[in-house]
Design an enzyme around this catalytic site. Structure first.
Site, short mmCIF file in Angstrom:
data_model
loop_
_atom_site.label_atom_id
_atom_site.label_comp_id
_atom_site.label_asym_id
_atom_site.label_seq_id
_atom_site.Cartn_x
_atom_site.Cartn_y
_atom_site.Cartn_z
CG HIS A 1 -25.91 110.52 52.02
ND1 HIS A 1 -26.69 111.48 52.64
CD2 HIS A 1 -26.35 109.33 52.49
CE1 HIS A 1 -27.56 110.89 53.42
NE2 HIS A 1 -27.37 109.58 53.36
CG ASP B 1 -26.18 113.95 50.45
OD1 ASP B 1 -26.96 113.10 49.97
OD2 ASP B 1 -26.22 114.34 51.63
CB SER C 1 -29.01 109.63 56.52
OG SER C 1 -29.58 109.28 55.29
#
Length: 408
Positions: free
Chosen positions: A378, A348, A191
């Site tokens: 995610h 995501d 991320s």
């Protein structure tokens, strides 16, 4: 009694409405994911209220809550030595597998944790457990970087911390101290950590006075650009588990210390409208109509307003800074990147950031492995321990570690 029953029924209905979230039929353990998302939204709403009441910044309060919970599932291993130290003034946690018999050089992974540049910790349970498994499975030295967080620090502080720690670790004498093979070091992150890993890897490949370079980079559902919040994955997953479009836009604004009043305009791509001349040189570098395969484009249409708000780019020039948005880098920079692994999830908003990055790397001649998971979401890779134990977490983590084992 009847009134109490009505109130209870109403509360249960409200709770069910709050928890329920439409999810694709492919997702595994949907109700567990809904519960996780609901818990996260409750925490966010509570922290927003605390912010409104002047108790503390909502991200600082949220990180405190996450950190308090995160410490409850932290694991240890007799086979791995864990040391908290500093590299060039930056806090890091180093995982060293035990040396049995003759001392030999080991491979290594520099890992950068996610959390929107504002949440989580290298010392917290989720990332501690991930790095511990990596160290054991790969028999590798893992360096997990504890960079400074929003809201106390903003871009480029996070980039600078990671860059300084990485350059220190890659010094020949430091690699030798940890018995690391200088030709077998990877950089990785998930991320926002994937964002920092990609940006630092780009910077390192352009440094003339760097003795050692990374053999690999591995990016886990990375966030790589703040110019288009209407890619197909942003449109498809606008309101979805863990990370919605609005929350991601707010993370970007917090990273740049920007005004929340910009959020809704940015969600409409008004900051990159056709009349915003500063964006023009970057448009083709994130043209998803060309960079994404048709199965990901589906029937979605680009959102390119004719007129917009140039004042957003003027107020936040970091939106166009490649240290914050690695997808915007020039082709010559992509050409210098090492062999790359990119993990993406269908559920995501950031899916297309990773896929576009992979395509640009491929076009520049870099060998890329795209590991896409239709039934994953995610952030899932760190959720492998009760009570946030997901099949998706084990699946993605094992696939990621397998690729590192085969290529590092």
């Amino acid at each position: 009694m009847k009134s109490a029953a009505v109130v209870l029924a109403g509360l249960l209905a409200l709770g069910a409405y709050y928890v329920y979230l439409p999810l694709p039929g492919t997702v595994s353990q949907p109700w567990r994911l809904m519960a996780l998302d609901a818990a996260f939204r409750v925490a966010q709403d509570t922290c927003n209220l605390a912010h409104f009441l002047g108790i503390g910044h909502h991200l600082r309060v949220l990180n405190f809550l996450i950190g308090s919970f995160d410490q409850t599932n932290s694991q240890t291993s007799e086979r791995v030595k864990i040391t908290d130290t500093q590299f060039d003034g930056v806090e890091v946690r180093v995982y060293e597998p035990s040396q049995e018999g003759e001392k030999r050089l080991k491979r290594s992974v520099v890992y950068i944790h996610g959390g929107g540049w504002a949440l989580a910790s290298a010392r917290g349970g989720y990332y501690n457990n991930l790095c511990l498994v990596m160290a054991e499975s790969l028999d590798a030295v893992i360096v997990s970087i504890e960079y400074r967080l929003v809201p106390d620090f903003h871009f480029p502080a996070q980039f600078d911390d990671v860059m300084n720690a990485v350059k220190h670790f890659m010094l020949p004498e430091v690699l030798a101290h940890y018995s690391v093979d200088p030709n077998r070091v990877a950089i990785s992150g998930d991320s926002a950590g994937g964002n920092l890993a990609a940006a630092v890897c780009q910077e390192m490949t352009q440094e003339e006075n760097v003795t050692n370079q990374f053999k690999l980079q591995a990016l886990i559902y990375p966030v790589l650009q703040p110019l288009d919040f209407n890619t197909p994955s942003y449109q498809q997953n606008e309101i979805t588990a863990v990370l919605s479009r609005f929350v991601m836009v707010k993370f970007w604004l917090d990273y740049f210390n920007g005004d929340y009043d910009f959020a809704f305009s940015m969600m409409m791509n008004n900051h990159t409208a056709l009349d915003v001349d500063l964006v023009s040189p970057f448009r083709e570098r994130l043209d998803w109509t060309f960079l994404l395969p048709s199965r990901f484009r589906k029937n979605y249409k680009p959102a390119v307003p004719a007129t917009g708000k140039a004042e957003i780019i003027q107020a936040l020039p970091a939106l166009l800074d490649v240290r914050a948005a690695p997808l915007l880098a020039e082709r010559e920079v992509f050409r210098l990147q090492p062999k790359t692994y990119i993990l993406t999830c269908e559920i995501d908003v950031l899916r297309d950031d990773g896929l576009m990055y992979a395509k640009r790397l491929e076009k520049a001649g870099v060998e890329v492995t795209v590991d896409h998971f239709e039934d994953c979401f995610h952030g899932c890779m760190i959720f492998t321990v009760w009570p946030t134990n997901f099949f998706a977490g084990h699946l993605t983590r094992d696939s990621y570690i397998k690729w590192l084992d085969q290529n590092l």
